[in-house]
Design an enzyme around this catalytic site. Structure first.
Site, PDB file in Angstrom:
ATOM      1  N   SER A  28       0.790  -1.235   0.000  1.00 41.05           N
ATOM      2  CA  SER A  28       0.000   0.000   0.000  1.00 41.05           C
ATOM      3  C   SER A  28       0.821   1.284   0.000  1.00 41.05           C
ATOM      4  O   SER A  28       0.254   2.369  -0.166  1.00 41.05           O
ATOM      5  CB  SER A  28      -0.959   0.010   1.191  1.00 41.05           C
TER       6      SER A  28
ATOM      7  N   TYR B  26     -10.725   2.969   5.216  1.00 47.05           N
ATOM      8  CA  TYR B  26      -9.672   2.621   4.263  1.00 47.05           C
ATOM      9  C   TYR B  26     -10.250   1.788   3.128  1.00 47.05           C
ATOM     10  O   TYR B  26     -11.003   0.840   3.360  1.00 47.05           O
ATOM     11  CB  TYR B  26      -8.594   1.837   4.999  1.00 47.05           C
ATOM     12  N   SER B  27      -9.896   2.118   1.881  1.00 44.82           N
ATOM     13  CA  SER B  27     -10.483   1.422   0.742  1.00 44.82           C
ATOM     14  C   SER B  27      -9.473   1.186  -0.370  1.00 44.82           C
ATOM     15  O   SER B  27      -9.019   2.120  -1.035  1.00 44.82           O
ATOM     16  CB  SER B  27     -11.662   2.222   0.169  1.00 44.82           C
ATOM     17  N   ASN B  28      -9.131  -0.084  -0.577  1.00 46.70           N
ATOM     18  CA  ASN B  28      -8.288  -0.440  -1.715  1.00 46.70           C
ATOM     19  C   ASN B  28      -9.043  -0.216  -3.023  1.00 46.70           C
ATOM     20  O   ASN B  28      -8.471   0.247  -4.012  1.00 46.70           O
ATOM     21  CB  ASN B  28      -7.826  -1.889  -1.601  1.00 46.70           C
TER      22      ASN B  28
ATOM     23  N   GLY C 176       2.577  -0.672   4.142  1.00 45.88           N
ATOM     24  CA  GLY C 176       1.951  -1.622   3.241  1.00 45.88           C
ATOM     25  C   GLY C 176       2.091  -3.044   3.726  1.00 45.88           C
ATOM     26  O   GLY C 176       3.134  -3.417   4.286  1.00 45.88           O
TER      27      GLY C 176
END
Length: 404
Positions: free
Chosen positions: A106, A210-212, A360
Protein backbone atom coordinates in the site's frame (compact mmCIF):
# COMPACT_ATOMS: atom_id res chain seq x y z
CA UNK A 1 17.16 -3.40 -16.22
CA UNK A 2 18.15 -0.05 -14.80
CA UNK A 3 18.07 -1.31 -11.22
CA UNK A 4 20.23 -4.32 -12.05
CA UNK A 5 22.73 -2.10 -13.87
CA UNK A 6 22.92 0.25 -10.89
CA UNK A 7 23.47 -2.65 -8.51
CA UNK A 8 26.27 -4.02 -10.70
CA UNK A 9 28.01 -0.65 -10.76
CA UNK A 10 27.49 -0.19 -7.04
CA UNK A 11 28.87 -3.64 -6.29
CA UNK A 12 31.93 -3.05 -8.48
CA UNK A 13 32.58 0.32 -6.87
CA UNK A 14 32.18 -1.14 -3.40
CA UNK A 15 34.57 -3.96 -4.26
CA UNK A 16 37.12 -1.43 -5.45
CA UNK A 17 36.77 0.56 -2.25
CA UNK A 18 37.13 -2.57 -0.13
CA UNK A 19 40.31 -3.54 -2.01
CA UNK A 20 41.67 -0.05 -1.41
CA UNK A 21 40.78 -0.12 2.26
CA UNK A 22 42.33 -3.57 2.69
CA UNK A 23 45.54 -2.53 0.93
CA UNK A 24 45.86 0.51 3.15
CA UNK A 25 45.22 -1.58 6.24
CA UNK A 26 47.90 -4.10 5.23
CA UNK A 27 50.37 -1.25 4.79
CA UNK A 28 49.60 -0.07 8.32
CA UNK A 29 50.08 -3.61 9.62
CA UNK A 30 53.48 -3.83 8.00
CA UNK A 31 54.56 -0.73 9.89
CA UNK A 32 52.77 -1.04 13.21
CA UNK A 33 51.79 -4.70 13.54
CA UNK A 34 48.08 -3.89 13.92
CA UNK A 35 45.25 -6.41 13.44
CA UNK A 36 43.44 -6.09 10.09
CA UNK A 37 39.65 -5.51 10.15
CA UNK A 38 37.95 -5.51 6.73
CA UNK A 39 35.38 -2.81 6.06
CA UNK A 40 32.19 -4.59 4.96
CA UNK A 41 29.89 -1.66 4.28
CA UNK A 42 29.81 1.27 1.92
CA UNK A 43 28.95 3.56 4.79
CA UNK A 44 30.91 4.00 8.02
CA UNK A 45 28.56 3.63 10.96
CA UNK A 46 28.24 5.73 14.06
CA UNK A 47 28.85 2.85 16.47
CA UNK A 48 26.61 3.71 19.43
CA UNK A 49 23.51 4.69 17.48
CA UNK A 50 23.92 2.00 14.85
CA UNK A 51 24.27 -0.72 17.46
CA UNK A 52 21.00 0.35 19.03
CA UNK A 53 19.08 0.21 15.77
CA UNK A 54 20.75 -3.04 14.73
CA UNK A 55 19.80 -4.65 18.03
CA UNK A 56 16.22 -3.47 17.62
CA UNK A 57 16.02 -4.93 14.13
CA UNK A 58 17.44 -8.24 15.35
CA UNK A 59 14.82 -8.36 18.10
CA UNK A 60 12.10 -8.39 15.41
CA UNK A 61 13.39 -11.67 13.97
CA UNK A 62 14.46 -13.36 17.18
CA UNK A 63 11.64 -15.89 17.48
CA UNK A 64 11.62 -16.82 13.78
CA UNK A 65 8.01 -15.90 13.03
CA UNK A 66 9.43 -12.99 11.05
CA UNK A 67 12.32 -14.63 9.15
CA UNK A 68 14.04 -11.50 7.87
CA UNK A 69 14.13 -7.72 8.18
CA UNK A 70 15.80 -4.93 6.25
CA UNK A 71 15.86 -1.19 6.78
CA UNK A 72 17.32 1.91 5.17
CA UNK A 73 17.82 5.12 7.14
CA UNK A 74 18.64 8.46 5.54
CA UNK A 75 19.66 11.08 8.05
CA UNK A 76 18.92 14.79 7.68
CA UNK A 77 22.33 15.31 6.06
CA UNK A 78 21.61 12.75 3.36
CA UNK A 79 23.80 9.99 4.79
CA UNK A 80 22.35 6.52 4.14
CA UNK A 81 22.82 3.51 6.38
CA UNK A 82 21.31 0.12 5.58
CA UNK A 83 20.57 -2.66 8.05
CA UNK A 84 19.58 -6.33 7.84
CA UNK A 85 18.67 -9.05 10.31
CA UNK A 86 17.54 -12.67 10.15
CA UNK A 87 17.56 -14.84 7.04
CA UNK A 88 16.41 -14.28 3.48
CA UNK A 89 15.36 -17.89 2.98
CA UNK A 90 14.30 -20.22 5.81
CA UNK A 91 15.38 -23.23 3.76
CA UNK A 92 18.92 -22.16 2.82
CA UNK A 93 19.47 -19.76 5.76
CA UNK A 94 21.00 -17.27 3.33
CA UNK A 95 21.65 -13.73 4.52
CA UNK A 96 19.09 -10.99 3.94
CA UNK A 97 20.40 -8.87 1.03
CA UNK A 98 21.32 -5.33 1.99
CA UNK A 99 18.71 -2.95 0.58
CA UNK A 100 17.01 -5.77 -1.33
CA UNK A 101 13.81 -5.48 -3.33
CA UNK A 102 10.51 -5.98 -1.48
CA UNK A 103 6.82 -5.66 -2.28
CA UNK A 104 5.88 -2.24 -0.90
CA UNK A 105 2.13 -2.97 -1.09
CA UNK A 106 0.00 0.00 0.00
CA UNK A 107 2.95 2.37 -0.09
CA UNK A 108 1.97 2.29 -3.78
CA UNK A 109 -0.92 4.56 -2.76
CA UNK A 110 1.52 7.43 -2.31
CA UNK A 111 2.63 7.03 -5.92
CA UNK A 112 -0.94 6.83 -7.21
CA UNK A 113 -1.85 9.91 -5.18
CA UNK A 114 1.14 11.85 -6.52
CA UNK A 115 0.14 10.96 -10.09
CA UNK A 116 -3.33 12.39 -9.42
CA UNK A 117 -1.95 15.48 -7.67
CA UNK A 118 0.38 16.14 -10.59
CA UNK A 119 -2.64 16.16 -12.90
CA UNK A 120 -4.35 18.57 -10.51
CA UNK A 121 -1.28 20.82 -10.53
CA UNK A 122 -1.38 20.85 -14.33
CA UNK A 123 -5.04 21.89 -14.29
CA UNK A 124 -6.21 18.67 -15.92
CA UNK A 125 -8.54 17.83 -13.06
CA UNK A 126 -9.78 19.27 -9.79
CA UNK A 127 -9.66 17.33 -6.55
CA UNK A 128 -13.29 18.28 -6.01
CA UNK A 129 -14.40 16.94 -9.39
CA UNK A 130 -16.95 14.16 -9.20
CA UNK A 131 -15.58 10.87 -10.52
CA UNK A 132 -18.43 11.00 -13.05
CA UNK A 133 -16.76 13.90 -14.86
CA UNK A 134 -13.83 11.74 -15.89
CA UNK A 135 -15.41 8.28 -16.00
CA UNK A 136 -19.01 8.95 -17.05
CA UNK A 137 -21.36 6.08 -16.32
CA UNK A 138 -18.61 3.81 -14.99
CA UNK A 139 -19.16 3.99 -11.22
CA UNK A 140 -22.60 2.52 -10.57
CA UNK A 141 -22.95 0.03 -7.75
CA UNK A 142 -24.79 -3.26 -8.12
CA UNK A 143 -26.35 -5.65 -5.61
CA UNK A 144 -25.35 -4.71 -2.08
CA UNK A 145 -23.37 -1.82 -3.56
CA UNK A 146 -26.36 -0.26 -5.35
CA UNK A 147 -25.98 3.00 -3.39
CA UNK A 148 -22.53 3.68 -4.87
CA UNK A 149 -22.68 6.35 -7.57
CA UNK A 150 -19.78 8.18 -9.22
CA UNK A 151 -21.85 11.35 -9.33
CA UNK A 152 -21.66 11.49 -5.50
CA UNK A 153 -17.95 10.69 -5.07
CA UNK A 154 -15.13 13.18 -5.54
CA UNK A 155 -11.49 12.55 -6.32
CA UNK A 156 -10.51 14.07 -2.95
CA UNK A 157 -12.77 11.61 -1.14
CA UNK A 158 -11.10 8.71 -2.91
CA UNK A 159 -7.68 10.06 -2.01
CA UNK A 160 -8.42 10.39 1.73
CA UNK A 161 -10.69 7.33 2.04
CA UNK A 162 -13.90 9.23 2.78
CA UNK A 163 -15.73 8.06 -0.36
CA UNK A 164 -17.62 5.21 1.29
CA UNK A 165 -16.05 2.66 -1.08
CA UNK A 166 -15.62 -0.77 0.48
CA UNK A 167 -12.50 -1.96 2.26
CA UNK A 168 -13.19 -5.56 1.21
CA UNK A 169 -11.34 -7.34 -1.59
CA UNK A 170 -14.09 -9.65 -2.85
CA UNK A 171 -11.95 -11.40 -5.47
CA UNK A 172 -9.76 -13.04 -2.82
CA UNK A 173 -12.23 -14.48 -0.28
CA UNK A 174 -9.85 -17.32 0.62
CA UNK A 175 -6.66 -15.28 0.61
CA UNK A 176 -3.82 -15.15 -1.87
CA UNK A 177 -2.99 -18.83 -2.32
CA UNK A 178 -5.88 -19.85 -4.63
CA UNK A 179 -5.30 -16.83 -6.90
CA UNK A 180 -1.54 -16.38 -6.68
CA UNK A 181 -1.12 -17.00 -10.43
CA UNK A 182 -4.25 -15.15 -11.58
CA UNK A 183 -4.00 -11.84 -13.46
CA UNK A 184 -6.67 -9.20 -12.79
CA UNK A 185 -7.59 -6.19 -14.91
CA UNK A 186 -8.22 -2.96 -12.99
CA UNK A 187 -11.78 -2.77 -14.28
CA UNK A 188 -12.41 -6.28 -12.97
CA UNK A 189 -11.23 -5.20 -9.50
CA UNK A 190 -13.46 -2.12 -9.61
CA UNK A 191 -16.55 -4.03 -10.75
CA UNK A 192 -16.09 -6.46 -7.87
CA UNK A 193 -15.76 -3.58 -5.38
CA UNK A 194 -18.97 -2.03 -6.73
CA UNK A 195 -20.93 -5.10 -5.61
CA UNK A 196 -20.03 -4.44 -1.97
CA UNK A 197 -22.10 -2.34 0.41
CA UNK A 198 -20.63 1.14 0.97
CA UNK A 199 -19.42 2.26 4.37
CA UNK A 200 -22.16 4.88 4.43
CA UNK A 201 -24.98 5.97 2.16
CA UNK A 202 -24.95 9.11 0.00
CA UNK A 203 -25.98 12.12 2.05
CA UNK A 204 -24.94 10.56 5.34
CA UNK A 205 -22.24 12.37 7.31
CA UNK A 206 -19.00 11.19 5.81
CA UNK A 207 -16.71 9.04 7.88
CA UNK A 208 -13.33 7.48 7.21
CA UNK A 209 -12.79 3.93 5.98
CA UNK A 210 -9.67 2.62 4.26
CA UNK A 211 -10.48 1.42 0.74
CA UNK A 212 -8.29 -0.44 -1.71
CA UNK A 213 -11.14 -0.32 -4.21
CA UNK A 214 -11.13 3.45 -3.99
CA UNK A 215 -7.48 3.55 -5.05
CA UNK A 216 -8.10 1.13 -7.92
CA UNK A 217 -10.71 3.65 -9.07
CA UNK A 218 -8.19 6.52 -8.69
CA UNK A 219 -5.80 4.62 -10.93
CA UNK A 220 -8.47 4.44 -13.61
CA UNK A 221 -9.18 8.17 -13.25
CA UNK A 222 -5.47 9.01 -13.54
CA UNK A 223 -4.93 6.97 -16.66
CA UNK A 224 -8.09 8.29 -18.31
CA UNK A 225 -7.08 11.91 -17.69
CA UNK A 226 -3.42 11.33 -18.61
CA UNK A 227 -4.36 9.27 -21.66
CA UNK A 228 -1.72 6.65 -20.85
CA UNK A 229 -1.59 3.43 -18.76
CA UNK A 230 -1.14 4.10 -15.05
CA UNK A 231 2.10 2.11 -14.88
CA UNK A 232 3.55 4.33 -17.60
CA UNK A 233 2.35 7.52 -15.88
CA UNK A 234 3.94 6.49 -12.58
CA UNK A 235 7.15 5.37 -14.29
CA UNK A 236 7.61 8.49 -16.40
CA UNK A 237 6.26 11.15 -14.07
CA UNK A 238 7.47 9.85 -10.70
CA UNK A 239 10.02 7.04 -10.86
CA UNK A 240 12.14 8.56 -13.64
CA UNK A 241 11.71 12.15 -12.44
CA UNK A 242 12.92 11.27 -8.95
CA UNK A 243 15.77 9.07 -10.23
CA UNK A 244 14.41 5.92 -8.60
CA UNK A 245 16.47 3.21 -10.25
CA UNK A 246 15.26 0.44 -7.94
CA UNK A 247 11.52 1.04 -7.99
CA UNK A 248 9.07 -0.40 -10.52
CA UNK A 249 5.46 -1.13 -11.30
CA UNK A 250 5.29 -4.84 -12.29
CA UNK A 251 3.86 -5.41 -15.74
CA UNK A 252 1.12 -7.87 -16.73
CA UNK A 253 2.09 -11.42 -15.81
CA UNK A 254 5.13 -10.41 -13.74
CA UNK A 255 4.98 -12.59 -10.63
CA UNK A 256 8.62 -12.40 -9.61
CA UNK A 257 10.65 -9.91 -7.59
CA UNK A 258 13.90 -8.60 -9.04
CA UNK A 259 17.09 -9.84 -7.44
CA UNK A 260 18.42 -9.48 -4.87
CA UNK A 261 15.47 -9.96 -2.55
CA UNK A 262 14.51 -11.87 0.59
CA UNK A 263 11.70 -14.39 0.33
CA UNK A 264 8.28 -13.52 1.74
CA UNK A 265 6.24 -15.77 4.03
CA UNK A 266 2.81 -16.22 5.53
CA UNK A 267 1.59 -18.60 8.22
CA UNK A 268 0.19 -21.97 7.27
CA UNK A 269 -3.44 -22.21 8.43
CA UNK A 270 -5.45 -25.02 9.98
CA UNK A 271 -8.97 -26.02 8.88
CA UNK A 272 -10.43 -23.12 10.86
CA UNK A 273 -8.10 -20.54 9.35
CA UNK A 274 -5.93 -20.20 12.45
CA UNK A 275 -2.13 -19.86 12.09
CA UNK A 276 -0.16 -23.06 12.64
CA UNK A 277 2.79 -22.29 14.97
CA UNK A 278 6.15 -22.97 13.40
CA UNK A 279 4.86 -23.46 9.86
CA UNK A 280 5.52 -20.83 7.20
CA UNK A 281 4.55 -20.87 3.52
CA UNK A 282 6.75 -19.20 0.91
CA UNK A 283 4.59 -16.65 -0.93
CA UNK A 284 7.36 -14.70 -2.66
CA UNK A 285 6.00 -15.42 -6.13
CA UNK A 286 2.48 -14.22 -6.94
CA UNK A 287 0.69 -11.90 -9.33
CA UNK A 288 0.31 -8.49 -7.63
CA UNK A 289 -2.36 -7.27 -10.05
CA UNK A 290 -4.94 -8.17 -7.38
CA UNK A 291 -3.81 -4.93 -5.66
CA UNK A 292 -3.32 -2.74 -8.74
CA UNK A 293 -3.06 0.99 -8.10
CA UNK A 294 -3.66 0.30 -4.40
CA UNK A 295 -0.60 -1.87 -3.82
CA UNK A 296 1.21 -3.41 -6.79
CA UNK A 297 4.67 -1.81 -6.68
CA UNK A 298 8.12 -3.15 -5.76
CA UNK A 299 11.14 -1.17 -4.54
CA UNK A 300 14.18 -1.19 -2.30
CA UNK A 301 13.98 0.57 1.09
CA UNK A 302 16.57 3.18 0.11
CA UNK A 303 14.64 4.01 -3.06
CA UNK A 304 11.42 4.52 -1.09
CA UNK A 305 13.35 7.00 1.04
CA UNK A 306 14.57 8.76 -2.11
CA UNK A 307 10.95 9.07 -3.21
CA UNK A 308 9.97 10.58 0.15
CA UNK A 309 12.79 13.11 -0.09
CA UNK A 310 11.91 14.06 -3.68
CA UNK A 311 8.27 14.50 -2.69
CA UNK A 312 9.05 16.65 0.34
CA UNK A 313 11.56 18.79 -1.56
CA UNK A 314 9.01 19.67 -4.26
CA UNK A 315 10.56 17.67 -7.09
CA UNK A 316 7.35 15.76 -7.84
CA UNK A 317 4.42 18.05 -7.02
CA UNK A 318 4.01 21.77 -6.48
CA UNK A 319 3.89 23.26 -2.95
CA UNK A 320 0.12 23.79 -3.23
CA UNK A 321 -0.44 20.12 -4.01
CA UNK A 322 1.92 18.97 -1.24
CA UNK A 323 -0.04 21.14 1.20
CA UNK A 324 -3.27 19.50 -0.02
CA UNK A 325 -1.69 16.08 0.35
CA UNK A 326 -0.92 16.78 3.99
CA UNK A 327 -4.41 17.98 4.92
CA UNK A 328 -5.59 15.10 7.08
CA UNK A 329 -8.78 13.63 8.49
CA UNK A 330 -9.48 11.49 11.55
CA UNK A 331 -8.67 7.85 10.80
CA UNK A 332 -10.41 5.49 13.25
CA UNK A 333 -8.58 2.20 13.59
CA UNK A 334 -5.14 3.61 12.84
CA UNK A 335 -2.48 3.91 15.59
CA UNK A 336 -2.99 6.75 18.02
CA UNK A 337 -1.68 10.02 16.61
CA UNK A 338 -2.01 8.92 12.98
CA UNK A 339 -4.27 10.76 10.52
CA UNK A 340 -4.83 10.22 6.82
CA UNK A 341 -4.18 12.83 4.14
CA UNK A 342 -4.32 12.42 0.37
CA UNK A 343 -2.42 9.18 -0.07
CA UNK A 344 -0.15 9.92 2.88
CA UNK A 345 -0.32 9.33 6.62
CA UNK A 346 0.53 11.97 9.21
CA UNK A 347 2.30 10.21 12.08
CA UNK A 348 2.75 11.81 15.48
CA UNK A 349 5.84 10.08 16.85
CA UNK A 350 6.62 9.28 20.47
CA UNK A 351 9.38 11.93 20.46
CA UNK A 352 6.93 14.69 19.48
CA UNK A 353 8.01 14.87 15.85
CA UNK A 354 5.50 14.60 13.00
CA UNK A 355 6.41 12.37 10.05
CA UNK A 356 4.64 11.70 6.76
CA UNK A 357 4.60 8.44 4.86
CA UNK A 358 2.70 5.21 4.41
CA UNK A 359 2.85 1.51 5.10
CA UNK A 360 1.95 -1.62 3.24
CA UNK A 361 1.07 -5.24 3.89
CA UNK A 362 1.33 -7.54 0.88
CA UNK A 363 1.25 -11.28 1.41
CA UNK A 364 4.78 -12.08 2.59
CA UNK A 365 5.94 -8.50 3.19
CA UNK A 366 5.16 -5.84 5.77
CA UNK A 367 6.68 -2.38 5.31
CA UNK A 368 6.55 1.11 6.82
CA UNK A 369 8.05 4.31 5.40
CA UNK A 370 8.10 7.96 6.49
CA UNK A 371 10.08 11.18 6.49
CA UNK A 372 10.39 13.89 9.16
CA UNK A 373 10.34 17.63 8.38
CA UNK A 374 14.13 17.86 8.64
CA UNK A 375 14.61 15.12 6.03
CA UNK A 376 15.25 11.99 8.11
CA UNK A 377 13.66 9.11 6.20
CA UNK A 378 13.19 5.52 7.33
CA UNK A 379 11.84 2.53 5.43
CA UNK A 380 11.64 -0.85 7.10
CA UNK A 381 10.40 -4.14 5.67
CA UNK A 382 9.97 -7.57 7.23
CA UNK A 383 9.21 -10.86 5.51
CA UNK A 384 5.94 -11.90 7.14
CA UNK A 385 2.95 -9.56 6.98
CA UNK A 386 1.02 -11.51 9.62
CA UNK A 387 3.48 -11.38 12.53
CA UNK A 388 5.02 -8.75 14.77
CA UNK A 389 2.92 -5.80 13.59
CA UNK A 390 2.98 -3.86 16.90
CA UNK A 391 6.68 -4.55 17.33
CA UNK A 392 7.49 -3.33 13.82
CA UNK A 393 5.49 -0.13 14.38
CA UNK A 394 7.23 0.54 17.70
CA UNK A 395 10.67 0.02 16.18
CA UNK A 396 9.77 2.15 13.15
CA UNK A 397 8.86 4.99 15.54
CA UNK A 398 12.16 4.53 17.37
CA UNK A 399 14.17 4.64 14.14
CA UNK A 400 12.48 7.86 13.02
CA UNK A 401 13.09 9.44 16.41
CA UNK A 402 16.81 8.52 16.50
CA UNK A 403 18.10 11.97 15.57
CA UNK A 404 21.61 11.79 17.02
Amino acid sequence: MKGSSRRAKRAAAAAGRRRGVLAAALAVVAVAGLTVTAVASEERSRPAQDRTLQAGLEALVKDGTVPGALMSVRDRNGRVTNYTAGVADIRTKSKVPTDGYVRIASTTKMFTAVAVLQLAGEGKLSLDDAVEKHLPGVVRGTGDGAAIDGRNITIRQLLNHTSGMTREMPLMPEGILPIRDRYFEARELLDAALTQAPTFAPGQERVWKYSNGGYVLLGLVAQKVAGRPLAEVITNQIINRAGLEETYYPGPGDREIRAPHPRGYLFAKDDKGNPVPGRLIDITRFDPSIAGAAGQMIATPSDVNKFLVALQEGKLIKPAQLAEMRQTVDSPGFPEGWRYGLGTIEMKLSCGITAYGHGGDADGFQSRAAITPDGRAVTIAVTNDEAGVPEVLAFFDKALCAQK
